[in-house]
Design an enzyme around this catalytic site. Sequence first.
Site, PDB file in Angstrom:
ATOM      1  CE1 TYR A   1      -3.812   2.245   0.889  1.00 33.78           C
ATOM      2  CE2 TYR A   1      -2.425   3.314   2.470  1.00 33.78           C
ATOM      3  CZ  TYR A   1      -3.321   3.241   1.610  1.00 33.78           C
ATOM      4  OH  TYR A   1      -4.093   4.213   1.664  1.00 33.78           O
TER       5      TYR A   1
ATOM      6  CD1 TRP B   1      -0.657   7.758  -1.189  1.00 30.87           C
ATOM      7  CD2 TRP B   1      -1.069   9.216  -2.572  1.00 30.87           C
ATOM      8  NE1 TRP B   1      -1.900   8.363  -0.758  1.00 30.87           N
ATOM      9  CE2 TRP B   1      -2.082   9.398  -1.729  1.00 30.87           C
ATOM     10  CE3 TRP B   1      -0.716  10.401  -3.158  1.00 30.87           C
ATOM     11  CZ2 TRP B   1      -3.005  10.226  -1.689  1.00 30.87           C
ATOM     12  CZ3 TRP B   1      -1.669  11.378  -3.681  1.00 30.87           C
ATOM     13  CH2 TRP B   1      -2.723  11.232  -2.640  1.00 30.87           C
TER      14      TRP B   1
END
Length: 768
Positions: free
Chosen positions: A113, A115
């Site tokens: 997980y 960005w």
Amino acid sequence: MSDRKDLLTSAHWGTYRVETRDGRITSMRPFEADPDPSPIGPGILDVLDGPTRIKRPAVRKSWLEQGPGARGDLRGQEAFVEVSWDEAERLVAAELDRVRGTHGNGAIYAGSYGWASAGRFNHAQSNLKRFVNCVGGFTSSVNTYSFAAGEVIVPHVMGHFYPLVYSATSWRSVVAETDLFVAFGGVPLKNGQIAQGGVGRHVQRDAVKAAAQAGVRFVNISPLRSDVMEEAGAEWLAPRPSTDTALMLGLCHTLLAEGLQDGDFLARYTTGFDRFAAYLTGETDGVAKSADWAAPICDLPADTIRDLARRMVKGRTMISIAWALTRQDHGEMAYWAAIALASMVGQIGLPGGGIGFGYSAVNAIGNDLARLPMIALPQGQNAVTDYVPVARITDMLENPGGAYEFDGQHRTYPDIRLVWWAGGNPFHHHQDLNRMRRAWTKPETVIANEWCWNALAKHADIVLPCTVPLERTDIAMTNRDPWLARMDKAVEPPGEARDDHMIFAGIARAMGVEEAFTEGRTPEEWIRWIYDRTRQSAAEREIELPSLDELREKGTHQIPPSEEPHVMLKGFRADPDGHPLDTPSGRIELFSEVIAGFGYDDCPPHPAWLEPAEWLGQGRGLHLMSNQPKGKLHSQLDHGAHCRSLRPDGREVLSLHPEDAAARGIGDGDRLRVFNARGWCLATAALSDGVRPGVVQMATGAWYDPAVDAEGRPGCRHGNPNVLTLDKGTSRLAQGPIAHSCIVEVEIDRSGLEPAPFAPPQLVTRGR
């Protein structure tokens, strides 16, 4: 490389003009079309080739000498041995073969997980998942730390989540039509600096200013006055944190008791209101959820609650619900109660009215543009069907084979032997980091693609050094921003750092799946493949894009906004039978028979108040709000110049009300110890009357710098508040994080400990 002044790059916090001289970047200037550029981006320049940069593959010493599973307790403490890329590729390939051959691909966790990069091709997780799918798949994760509770509850109530979040009624419509903007959790401009996939034009500041100048009245419902910019002139209501649902129920009850609800809207567009109303009136449990009931829970005057309810139906009202409201115990209820409140006001689908999920949560919310149909790097088919909710990673590592419930399913945690992370940092996102760090000792192998020695890299066994966007070619292109931009390779990466795609291609070659991974395409050919197919899909929607060569020639391209201001659920409002919601009834479900069938005592089948695990109503401590930072994106560039400038003594800043400071003998600028039973962290005091009494605020994102105090208790010297937050699911429905339901205490720090989060680990030669 020759000197250049015409280079471009894009990031999650903006687009920049880049200048180089003698092979080094000398400046990053904001894109001229951006009226409110973020200062975060240039903060990378002094750390591109600094002491924290990872320049060669490295393997934790015990793992290299003794094999997988050796001394996992030394992760984060032990020295690393630098190795060649050939050896790193062989080690990773052999370990993947061992794990999948002995335990199956379900023992590989590559949820990863984070960005990652704004570039469409060099997206770390996409490349990781594509590669692992080429060798049989992996256990994945679902949902986000941002708004997991919303991701699960809203589809039950309104049929979808993401299409509603990112198609919020536009700011143009708000400016033109809204009378009252009620912001639960505020409209935090610091969050609006960033957006997934890149930012060409920051819109949130100008939008709020334009709305205020047009006469829109803002109500900021938050423990922090700064959650709505000063120029908006917002009315500030500061309830106790984690009581938003009780406040909304008090508003709903007022509307019902005074006959102010929109009965026609409720009858035509919703189902289950009668059963929700029975709860509001106390018919089901003997407790009316009136303003008088809500007042002592929220610590707001009952007359204030009643007055706000009445004002909400006098004109056009927009209800904005911050993403942070999901990150509290029973966060599902806050979103469901907000939907019920908006339904009773009856303006969903009208210009400037209804509900919006997180204005300024990211820059994209309220953007008015033709949505670009995006093509991404194909990830292939994952042969492993198992997954875990993203916020339950520690539970998964602690309890292999253990049972848990999620969204009506009875599930079992997998037995994870290998963890691979690329493009994110679990030592930022997760709660109760001391507990997670203990669980992190259990996998036999941890692999990380990283560019700097942050906590994730230090807690890995094999570290593969990757490049950053300034060191590679790509395209910034997203369906959430009107600007496309070429991304130029401005400088060569230091040492032996490689692009993620190149890293995985090398390992794929060692495993005999290179052709399956690359499909015979070079990175340049993949970029062109992604762009050309996006351009073709755009043409089918009558969105004209330049060719890739034309885009590269001119640098940027703007997609024109839609002709009319966008209104969320306008079609549903006009014709609920022709445009039904994707719910069992086709309507907004204020009572869910599906959720009722799950039988969860921690998630009733209608909006309801359930006491949080930790909150000020328990009569102890201070409530910690660990919100998003203003000087970085999550933990990205925490070590950069801009973020460092915001904390001159190296510790994260903790804001507290002068009354709370005086009661503890704390002065402005004092060094603090913030603590609870889960751990402690150090901070610097900043006194502010813009924080509700009883509340302290400390941004997330400080690089985790673990240490133990004189009594042997674990904590963080740098100021990562997630050593304090509770690692518990919002409910059995969503299993989301509840970082904002957290009680702490604060005192003057007398430990003498100093932060050192930006020091690389010791690098030794083999055998030393």
